[in-house]
Design a protein around this motif. Structure first.
Motif, short mmCIF file in Angstrom:
data_model
loop_
_atom_site.label_atom_id
_atom_site.label_comp_id
_atom_site.label_asym_id
_atom_site.label_seq_id
_atom_site.Cartn_x
_atom_site.Cartn_y
_atom_site.Cartn_z
N GLN A 92 -0.25 1.10 3.32
CA GLN A 92 -1.68 1.22 3.07
C GLN A 92 -1.95 1.49 1.58
OE1 GLN A 92 -2.43 4.27 6.16
NE2 GLN A 92 -4.11 2.97 6.85
N LEU A 93 -1.11 2.30 0.97
CA LEU A 93 -1.28 2.59 -0.45
C LEU A 93 -1.09 1.33 -1.29
CD1 LEU A 93 0.62 5.98 -0.63
CD2 LEU A 93 -1.84 5.66 -0.89
N ILE A 94 -0.13 0.49 -0.90
CA ILE A 94 0.08 -0.77 -1.62
C ILE A 94 -1.15 -1.67 -1.47
CG2 ILE A 94 1.42 -2.91 -1.59
CD1 ILE A 94 3.90 -1.17 -1.05
N ILE A 95 -1.75 -1.66 -0.28
CA ILE A 95 -3.01 -2.39 -0.09
C ILE A 95 -4.09 -1.80 -1.00
CG2 ILE A 95 -4.90 -2.79 1.56
CD1 ILE A 95 -2.72 -3.09 3.73
N GLY A 96 -4.06 -0.48 -1.17
CA GLY A 96 -5.04 0.19 -2.03
C GLY A 96 -4.99 -0.27 -3.48
N LEU A 97 -3.85 -0.77 -3.90
CA LEU A 97 -3.73 -1.29 -5.27
C LEU A 97 -4.60 -2.52 -5.47
CD1 LEU A 97 0.15 -1.03 -5.80
CD2 LEU A 97 -1.61 0.63 -6.48
N ASP A 98 -4.97 -3.20 -4.37
CA ASP A 98 -5.79 -4.41 -4.46
C ASP A 98 -7.27 -4.14 -4.18
OD1 ASP A 98 -3.79 -6.25 -5.16
OD2 ASP A 98 -3.13 -6.40 -3.08
N THR A 104 -9.63 4.27 -6.64
CA THR A 104 -8.76 3.97 -5.50
C THR A 104 -7.40 3.47 -5.99
OG1 THR A 104 -10.69 3.37 -4.16
CG2 THR A 104 -8.54 2.64 -3.38
N GLN A 105 -7.42 2.57 -6.95
CA GLN A 105 -6.17 2.05 -7.50
C GLN A 105 -5.33 3.16 -8.11
OE1 GLN A 105 -7.84 -0.78 -10.24
NE2 GLN A 105 -8.11 -2.38 -8.70
N ILE A 106 -5.96 4.03 -8.89
CA ILE A 106 -5.23 5.13 -9.53
C ILE A 106 -4.67 6.09 -8.49
CG2 ILE A 106 -5.48 7.17 -11.01
CD1 ILE A 106 -7.50 5.56 -12.67
N GLY A 107 -5.50 6.44 -7.50
CA GLY A 107 -5.05 7.34 -6.45
C GLY A 107 -3.89 6.78 -5.66
N ALA A 108 -3.95 5.49 -5.34
CA ALA A 108 -2.86 4.86 -4.60
C ALA A 108 -1.59 4.80 -5.44
CB ALA A 108 -3.28 3.45 -4.17
N ALA A 109 -1.73 4.44 -6.72
CA ALA A 109 -0.57 4.35 -7.61
C ALA A 109 0.10 5.71 -7.78
CB ALA A 109 -1.00 3.80 -8.97
N GLN A 110 -0.71 6.75 -7.99
CA GLN A 110 -0.16 8.08 -8.18
C GLN A 110 0.58 8.57 -6.93
OE1 GLN A 110 -3.72 10.20 -9.34
NE2 GLN A 110 -3.29 9.97 -11.52
N GLU A 111 0.00 8.30 -5.76
CA GLU A 111 0.64 8.76 -4.53
C GLU A 111 1.95 8.00 -4.26
OE1 GLU A 111 1.16 11.10 -1.09
OE2 GLU A 111 -0.14 11.33 -2.85
N LEU A 112 1.99 6.73 -4.58
CA LEU A 112 3.23 5.97 -4.44
C LEU A 112 4.32 6.56 -5.33
CD1 LEU A 112 1.76 2.36 -4.33
CD2 LEU A 112 3.14 3.41 -2.52
N PHE A 113 3.93 6.98 -6.53
CA PHE A 113 4.90 7.57 -7.45
C PHE A 113 5.36 8.93 -6.92
CE2 PHE A 113 6.08 10.16 -11.13
CZ PHE A 113 6.97 9.31 -11.76
N ILE A 114 4.45 9.73 -6.42
CA ILE A 114 4.80 11.05 -5.87
C ILE A 114 5.78 10.89 -4.71
CG2 ILE A 114 3.87 13.00 -4.54
CD1 ILE A 114 1.31 12.72 -6.26
N ARG A 115 5.60 9.85 -3.92
CA ARG A 115 6.47 9.61 -2.77
C ARG A 115 7.78 8.92 -3.17
NH1 ARG A 115 2.34 7.56 2.07
NH2 ARG A 115 0.79 9.22 1.79
#
Length: 296
Positions: A92-98, A104-115
């Motif tokens: 879902q976070l990868i979908i958030g990048l689009d 939304t893009q920043i939040g998704a990118a940051q969470e992917l990095f945290i994980r």
């Protein structure tokens, strides 16, 4: 007319009025797929959790791929906007990048990095950070400032591209290198960027033929170091003064330790007096000089 109805629902996404929520909620069950598509999209733009459960239900029951994707993007946008990012899956976070929304893009990118999602983080860096770095120029004007702010808003996920760019590992352009050095002072962790910034300042000022750095790189790296200094504790700089040695120069003159001595003096760090006295007596001349000045 289905097209008119879908267009009206799409337009509701741009209207800031609470009265449209009920209409959009009802439209999620419309028999026409494009009405459902635009209703989900519009609710995502509202970023209210009110219809989050309905969007999840729509995603899970709908057979139209366009509607499923529209509802998923809305779910991601609403979740990130309401502090529910940890409830999202990595996919879902990868979908958030689009999603066409920068927070939304920043939040998704940051969470992917945290994980520690390497694939997702790399995708975000290629999609957002590197294109921004490529746009940087020599200008100190507003456009360049905005680009730098956008990059730094991504936080930790921007650090590795900045390091790769500033170090020459992945070159964009000479101006982006100097701005990367500056930005690392704002977003980089001490152990990740201190040595690199020292390196750029040292070799940029000397500018030998075998180095990519010049005085303008040294200047921005120096500003980055100043910012990095301001983010550290007194204990960190005391440790630098005790033990740090820049090993990538033929005659470093206590490079790094002298900066630490200078910074401790600026901060009037009483707890560092004994250490400064020791360095004034037992270190190389440059460190000794700054230790004496800081004690004064």
């Amino acid at each position: 007319n289905v097209g008119v109805e879908a267009g009206a629902i799409k337009a509701f996404g741009e209207i800031n009025d609470q009265r449209v929520f009920a209409t959009l909620g009802t439209a999620l069950s419309d028999p026409e797929k494009w009405v459902r598509f635009y209703a989900a999209e519009a609710l995502g733009k509202k970023e209210k959790a009110l219809y989050l459960a309905d969007l999840i239900s729509l995603r899970d029951r709908d057979n139209e791929p366009e509607v499923v994707l529209s509802s998923e993007k809305a779910i991601v946008r609403i979740s990130i906007a309401n502090g529910l990012v940890t409830s999202l899956t990595n996919q879902q976070l990868i979908i958030g990048l689009d999603v066409n929304n920068e927070p939304t893009q920043i939040g998704a990118a940051q969470e992917l990095f945290i994980r520690d999602d390497a694939q997702g983080s790399s995708l975000a860096q290629e999609k957002f950070i590197w294109p921004l770095l490529n746009q940087l120029s020599s200008s100190t004007g507003w456009t360049n400032h905005q680009l730098q702010q956008k990059i730094m808003h991504y936080g930790d996920i921007a650090v590795q591209p900045l390091v790769d760019n500033a170090s020459g590992k992945r070159w964009t352009n000479t101006d982006a290198v100097k701005w990367s050095a500056l930005m690392l002072g704002y977003v980089g962790e001490f152990n990740d960027v201190f040595e690199l910034l020292q390196h750029i300042v040292y070799w940029g000022n000397l500018h030998p033929a075998n180095q990519i750095y010049d005085w303008w790189h040294a200047g921005e790296a120096g500003r980055g170091l100043t910012r990095l200094y301001s983010r550290q504790s007194i204990e960190t700089w005391m440790e630098v003064l005790r033990n740090y040695e820049y090993k990538n120069a033929p005659n470093p003159y206590g490079y790094g330790r002298s900066h630490a001595a200078q910074y401790l003096g600026i901060k009037k760090a009483v707890e560092s007096v004994d250490l400064l006295m020791d360095r004034a007596i037992n270190d190389v001349p440059n460190v000794s000089m700054w230790s004496v000045r800081s004690l004064g």
